[in-house]
Design an enzyme around this catalytic site. Structure first.
Site, PDB file in Angstrom:
ATOM      1  N   LEU A 101       0.879  -1.162   0.000  1.00 45.90           N
ATOM      2  CA  LEU A 101       0.000   0.000   0.000  1.00 45.90           C
ATOM      3  C   LEU A 101       0.921   1.217   0.000  1.00 45.90           C
ATOM      4  O   LEU A 101       1.883   1.269   0.782  1.00 45.90           O
ATOM      5  CB  LEU A 101      -0.882   0.021   1.253  1.00 45.90           C
ATOM      6  N   ASP A 102       0.647   2.195  -0.849  1.00 47.60           N
ATOM      7  CA  ASP A 102       1.535   3.346  -0.906  1.00 47.60           C
ATOM      8  C   ASP A 102       1.379   4.224   0.336  1.00 47.60           C
ATOM      9  O   ASP A 102       0.509   3.998   1.186  1.00 47.60           O
ATOM     10  CB  ASP A 102       1.328   4.138  -2.205  1.00 47.60           C
ATOM     11  N   ARG A 103       2.229   5.224   0.438  1.00 45.24           N
ATOM     12  CA  ARG A 103       2.274   6.073   1.635  1.00 45.24           C
ATOM     13  C   ARG A 103       0.918   6.697   1.963  1.00 45.24           C
ATOM     14  O   ARG A 103       0.557   6.869   3.133  1.00 45.24           O
ATOM     15  CB  ARG A 103       3.322   7.172   1.426  1.00 45.24           C
TER      16      ARG A 103
END
Length: 233
Positions: A101-103
């Site tokens: 999951l990205d930031r």
């Protein structure tokens, strides 16, 4: 596996560090009896300073990832491993994230040191559904569901169209999207392709597994029933 190697592989220190713990009689069984370095004993029966060991090898961890954390230990700033006991960084084999999951995305994130299970979950052939709650910058136009379900949407720089995805409208600027693949920033790029912008993104479900009330930033060990939910037949 000998006691010293087993504990060292869980990240409690080098083998010399673990041998020191044993000499100090800090490694015991559940009844408080000090263990020797050559004993063979069930994982669940081992205690260090009276506390049960971290999850054994082959475990799966469920984490409710907050926004602001990345999934790579090589990234700068906050990483998801900061939310786990520091020992987890030193486990052998490594406890890896199941996909990323990205930031700026929150929600359900899995970590495991079971490579076979990891690849089974993320493999496109498994078609494990992943559900996301999306908040958008602009109102939905109404045709997004048909576009995403068509199986013909081609994203920029991609060579193959996306698999059909299911869109459920939950508000004027919000939707629930179910994917069965995982490409780079896929959801953000999908909505950009239809002229919108994702403001917030939260993964709420993988397979039939949900966070089930797990607080943000917290984690728990998955049991057998959780694993069955991950790979619904």
């Amino acid at each position: 596996m000998k006691l010293v190697r087993h504990i060292a592989n869980l990240g409690y220190g080098s083998r010399k560090d673990v041998q020191r713990l044993i000499r100090q009689k800090r490694v015991t069984d559940s009844a408080g009896r000090p263990l020797s370095d050559h004993e063979l004993i069930a994982h669940d029966e081992i205690r260090i300073d009276g506390e049960p060991l971290d999850p054994p090898q082959g475990s799966v961890i469920l984490l409710n990832k907050p926004v602001g954390y990345t999934c790579s230990a090589a990234d700068q700033g906050h990483i998801v491993y900061d939310l786990l006991p520091d020992r987890f960084r030193h486990r052998k084999p490594t406890m890896s994230t199941v996909g990323r999951l990205d930031r700026d995305t929150s929600g359900l994130l899995l970590l495991t040191d079971d490579g076979t299970l990891l690849h089974k979950i993320i493999s496109p052939k498994s078609h494990v559904p992943k559900v996301y709650e999306v908040t958008l910058a602009r109102p939905l136009e109404g045709n997004e569901g048909d576009v995403f379900a068509s199986g013909s949407l081609m994203l920029k720089s991609e060579k193959t169209p996306l698999l059909p995805a299911e869109l459920e409208v939950t508000g004027e600027k919000s939707a629930r999207l179910t994917l069965r693949e995982g490409r780079y920033h896929q959801i953000r790029r999908m909505f950009a392709a239809v002229g919108n912008h994702v403001e917030a993104l939260h993964r709420s479900k993988v397979g039939n597994l949900t966070l089930d009330g797990l607080e943000e930033g917290h984690w728990r060990l998955c049991d057998e029933s959780d694993i069955e939910k991950l790979l619904p037949s």
